[in-house]
Enzyme design. Structure first.
Site, PDB file in Angstrom:
ATOM      1  N   CYS A  78      13.768 104.776  58.349  1.00 18.81           N
ATOM      2  CA  CYS A  78      12.592 103.978  59.182  1.00 18.81           C
ATOM      3  C   CYS A  78      12.303 104.207  59.741  1.00 18.81           C
ATOM      4  O   CYS A  78      11.070 104.026  59.568  1.00 18.81           O
ATOM      5  CB  CYS A  78      13.450 103.051  58.322  1.00 18.81           C
ATOM      6  SG  CYS A  78      14.538 101.719  56.646  1.00 18.81           S
ATOM      7  N   GLU A 112      11.650  98.185  55.998  1.00 22.99           N
ATOM      8  CA  GLU A 112      10.460  98.558  56.276  1.00 22.99           C
ATOM      9  C   GLU A 112       9.517  99.141  55.977  1.00 22.99           C
ATOM     10  O   GLU A 112       8.299  99.886  56.151  1.00 22.99           O
ATOM     11  CB  GLU A 112      10.801  99.581  57.556  1.00 22.99           C
ATOM     12  CG  GLU A 112      11.941  98.173  59.088  1.00 22.99           C
ATOM     13  CD  GLU A 112      13.405  98.421  58.196  1.00 22.99           C
ATOM     14  OE1 GLU A 112      14.676  98.287  59.446  1.00 22.99           O
ATOM     15  OE2 GLU A 112      13.804  98.359  57.438  1.00 22.99           O
TER      16      GLU A 112
END
Length: 228
Positions: free
Chosen positions: A135, A104
């Site tokens: 993330c 991500e």
């Protein structure tokens, strides 16, 4: 950065587990080849247009217990629209080893490191598992400072969904405007058709695994409870 594998240390390559959701690896095409494909050197972010079949079959399977799946696979579609209405689209995938940046974060570092305020960005992610807390925080910060970005995240599994920190992170994602949902069987078929390597000259039909619908409903219920 928080690790996204419940039981496997990031510093060591992941070993192929004895079973997935109660099923032996012998049920997959070639267990030894699968193990070889799964194991990559640490500190590596891999990008490409289409991922190998065995990666998809193992990493994206929406099992309840994700033993041995110590990587995140992220398939993306980016649509950039100009003021005149013209749309440019791109797609590809990222995978990580969880020892360096997660997929991500790597997406925003390598695929979309900057945003033009004159353009509109519609981004769709198809991710093997939902984001970790770190993330999620990176995604939220990006959304908060980039008002011309719309992000839809479809996940195969929920990562450590019982942890209060993870639940809070998922709720904050929703509050930041991120749309988050569990992949339906049709979404796995879309990934198969658009992001998985096919034999040259032939396209093999997607074959759903036995519990794909059951596991989708399981995770859909869990996510609804978290986000309500």
């Amino acid at each position: 950065m928080a690790q996204k594998e419940e039981a496997t240390a990031a510093a060591a390559p992941a070993a192929a587990p004895a079973s997935q959701n109660g099923e032996d690896l012998e049920n997959l095409d070639d267990p030894e080849k699968l193990k070889e494909l799964i194991e990559l050197p640490p500190f590596e972010i891999v990008t490409g247009e289409r991922l190998p079949v065995n990666f998809f079959k193992f990493q994206f399977r929406n099992v309840e217990y994700s033993s041995g799946r110590n990587k995140t696979f992220l398939c993306y579609v980016v649509e950039v629209q100009s003021k005149g209405g013209q749309v440019q689209a791109s797609r590809g995938y990222l995978e990580d080893e969880h020892a360096a940046a997660h997929a991500e974060e790597a997406f925003f570092n390598t695929i979309l490191p900057a945003f033009d305020p004159a353009l509109r960005y519609n981004v769709t992610w198809y991710v093997s598992s939902s984001p970790c807390a770190a993330c999620a925080d990176r995604i939220i910060k990006t959304l908060n400072k980039t008002k011309n970005l719309r992000l839809l995240i479809l996940v195969g599994r929920l990562f450590m969904w019982e942890e209060p920190e993870i639940q809070a992170a998922l709720r904050k994602l929703k509050e930041a405007g991120c749309k988050l949902r569990i992949m339906k069987p049709q979404d796995f078929e879309y990934i198969w058709q658009n992001f998985v390597e096919q034999e040259e000259g032939e396209s093999k039909a997607f074959e759903p695994w036995e519990d794909i619908q059951e596991n989708f409903l399981y995770y859909e219920e869990k996510l609804a409870d978290i986000l309500k």
